[in-house]
Structures are given as structure tokens and as C-alpha cells.
Enzyme design. Structure first.
Site, PDB file in Angstrom:
ATOM      1  N   SER A 124       6.779  -4.420  -1.997  1.00  0.00           N
ATOM      2  CA  SER A 124       6.337  -3.095  -2.394  1.00  0.00           C
ATOM      3  C   SER A 124       6.464  -2.147  -1.192  1.00  0.00           C
ATOM      4  CB  SER A 124       4.916  -3.179  -2.952  1.00  0.00           C
ATOM      5  OG  SER A 124       4.602  -2.068  -3.734  1.00  0.00           O
TER       6      SER A 124
ATOM      7  N   HIS B 194       4.641  -7.508 -10.794  1.00  0.00           N
ATOM      8  CA  HIS B 194       4.740  -6.986  -9.430  1.00  0.00           C
ATOM      9  C   HIS B 194       4.061  -7.857  -8.383  1.00  0.00           C
ATOM     10  CE1 HIS B 194       5.190  -3.815  -6.425  1.00  0.00           C
ATOM     11  NE2 HIS B 194       3.916  -3.941  -6.115  1.00  0.00           N
TER      12      HIS B 194
ATOM     13  N   GLY C 105       0.838  -1.186   0.000  1.00  0.00           N
ATOM     14  CA  GLY C 105       0.000   0.000   0.000  1.00  0.00           C
ATOM     15  C   GLY C 105       0.884   1.250   0.000  1.00  0.00           C
TER      16      GLY C 105
END
Length: 334
Positions: free
Chosen positions: A119, A301, A52
Site C-alpha cells: 500500500s 488488500h 498509511g
């Protein structure tokens, strides 16, 4: 960056498992975070950090670890998932999240733990380890995002849009042409300063742009996120990006890699990651001699990409065996 993985079958993963402990932990500032533990209560501790910011953890994330060897800790970061208040940016910064991790560690009686994140989860893992290297046993990172200006410009300034022009135009054209020079700021105004129905529309557009590029298999069709999920995801991600991760300087992580020089790590990166391109993984590996980089061909990803999932399970299996031999992570927290 990075929302919860698509719920699909990935053969490399361990079977589904249920938590042996679930709790809402009061971390102060009016926030309560959801925490769960799975696997072996006497195993090597590992904390799983979702993406996020605002993605929340999912049951799939439990399955990257041998449940006989690992004590798996997952939590929803402030404002998202099952944590409350939902979609709140009040007292919600990177440094609050780092302290929340320390609060969780102490509450669970963990002395030190491994960190697993992709991420934004990789970003937070690195920042936490730099702040508390004595608590970090090992880092397993995927789809590296270093919270640097060049990365934000790639994804929100038109770089990725050169590969996916139709999806980019849908995202960009939600705002007037005069504001398109800074889409993070333009979306910020609409995610926070408009009526609820308008916030939802812009939140869905924000989430859809990212979802469309997350997996090679999606081919630009990421689907539409639910209203409440999209609102938390978009508001929190935008809030953190508006403030450049609350780090105070560009390149903050790479400037402090000496702090984790003795912490072992493994980086797993999709060669065709359109959200967090491989340059960041390469730069991280160059500045962190104790880390190894695995570039996965024909992968993007998403955590659910088969090549990435398979490599991550190999990484956690190897780390689990090594750390168990050394009795890592036990004892009461300091």
C-alpha cells in the site's frame, strides 16, 4: 493507505521472533523514529515499510522473512507508532521519510538493502528506489498504491462506495453535503482545526472507512481503532493525501520507472482489493520490465490475507536465496 495488519494467525508465516536491536534514532527536525532489527545480524538486509502513512509497524511484519537468512529492519515512520512526536505533521513529507531511510541505513552500516512494503509502503519503496537505485537490491510490493489522483478519487470520491454503500454513507455523511465534493479537504479541516474530541471522532471515521474494506473476511466490519492510533493514522494519511504525496505531479512514479529498470521486483496484488484496485499493479508491471506480477485470486488488500501472505513468503524466500548467493548488502555504508 493501509493500517497495521489484523493480529491473526497466518500459517504461512515464520514463527514470532524478538528484535536483537531496538533504538530511537534522532533524524532531525525534532523527530525521533523507532527502529528495530530482527533475524540474522549477518544476513541480507531488508527494510520493511508500513502502510498509511501513519500505520506503524507490527510484530507480524517480522515474520515474512527467514530469520536465518535475513537481517530484518523495521521502523515507525515520522509521527506514528513509537516514533515521536506522535501524530505530528511538522517536517513530515515523503522526502523527509526518504532521508530518514538513508539515515537509518547509514546508522546501521548497510550498503544496500531489499525493500518490502504494501500500500503506502509500496509507494515509499518505489520512491526511495527511484531516488537511490544503487541502494535497492530488490523490491517486494503488495497492494500497489502509486499516489495518483485516480486512486484517491476511487477511494475518497465514491468509487469504492458503490460496492460498500452503507459504509460509504457513514464516512461521507460525517460532513455537510456542501463539502462532500472533496472529502479529503473536508476531513482535513476537522482533523486539524477542531477540538481534540472532535478530531478523534473524525479520525475514527476515517480509519473505520479504510478498515472496513481492507480484508475480504471483514465483510465491511473493520472494528473501531483506538483513539491515539486513529488520530495519528488519520492525520498523517490525510496530510499526505492533501499534498498528493508531495510529488509535485500526477503520475510521478510511473514517469520515472526507468530509474529502477535494473532493480528486480515482485508485485503481489489481491484481485478484489477495494482500497488499491489491481489497475495500479498492472500499470506498474507494464512500465517495469524487471518486475513480475502475481495476482492473488479471492484476496483483498490486507497483508494478513492468507493467499497474499503465502505468496509474499515465497517471494522473500526466493529473493533471500538469490541475494545471499551474491553476498548482497554487506559492507559499510557510503
Amino acid at each position: 493507505m493501509d493500517r497495521s495488519p489484523t493480529p491473526r494467525s497466518v500459517p504461512a508465516l515464520y514463527p514470532p521472533l524478538d528484535p536483537f536491536d531496538q533504538r530511537m534514532l534522532d533524524v532531525g527536525d525534532g523527530h525521533r523514529v523507532y527502529v528495530e532489527q530482527c533475524g540474522n545480524p549477518e544476513g541480507v538486509p531488508v527494510v520493511v515499510l508500513h502502510g498509511g502513512p501513519g500505520g506503524g509497524c507490527s510484530p507480524m511484519m517480522r515474520r515474512f522473512f527467514d530469520p536465518e537468512r535475513w537481517r530484518i529492519v523495521l521502523f515507525d515512520q515520522r509521527g506514528c507508532g513509537r516514533s515521536r512526536p506522535h501524530a505530528s505533521i511538522r517536517d513530515n513529507t515523503t522526502w523527509h521519510l526518504v532521508e530518514d531511510m538513508e539515515c537509518i541505513r547509514r546508522a546501521l552500516g548497510v550498503d544496500a538493502w531489499a525493500l518490502f512494503g504494501g500500500s503506502w509502503g509500496a509507494t515509499l519503496a518505489l520512491i526511495y528506489a527511484i531516488a537511490h537505485p544503487e541502494r535497492a537490491l530488490h523490491l517486494a510490493l503488495r497492494g500497489v498504491f502509486l499516489m495518483e489522483e485516480r486512486e484517491l478519487q476511487w477511494f475518497y470520491g465514491g468509487g469504492a462506495g458503490q460496492f460498500w454503500p452503507d459504509q460509504w454513507r457513514r464516512f461521507r455523511d460525517m460532513v455537510p453535503e456542501a463539502e462532500r465534493g472533496d472529502l479529503i479537504a473536508a476531513y482535513h479541516a476537522r482533523l486539524f482545526d477542531t477540538a481534540p474530541h472532535e478530531q478523534i471522532a473524525f479520525a475514527r471515521a476515517w480509519a473505520s472507512w479504510e478498515n472496513a474494506l481492507a480484508s475480504m473476511a471483514s465483510q465491511g466490519h473493520g472494528g473501531e481503532a483506538g483513539a491515539e492510533y486513529a488520530r495519528a493514522f488519520a492525520r498523517l494519511e490525510n496530510h499526505y493525501f492533501m499534498h498528493r504525496g508531495f510529488l509535485g505531479e500526477d503520475g510521478w512514479i510511473r514517469a520515472r520507472l526507468d530509474r529502477i529498470a535494473d532493480v528486480p521486483g515482485v508485485i503481489v496484488q489481491g484481485r478484489y482489493d477495494m482500497i488499491c484496485p489491481p489497475l495500479s499493479a498492472r500499470l506498474l508491471a507494464d512500465g517495469w520490465p524487471n518486475a513480475s506480477l502475481h495476482m492473488i485470486p479471492f484476496a483483498g488488500h490486507a497483508l494478513s490475507e492468507s493467499g497474499i501472505a503465502e505468496q509474499l513468503v515465497r517471494v522473500t524466500d526466493a529473493a533471500g536465496r538469490r541475494l545471499a548467493r551474491h553476498g548482497a548488502g554487506g559492507g559499510e555504508a557510503g
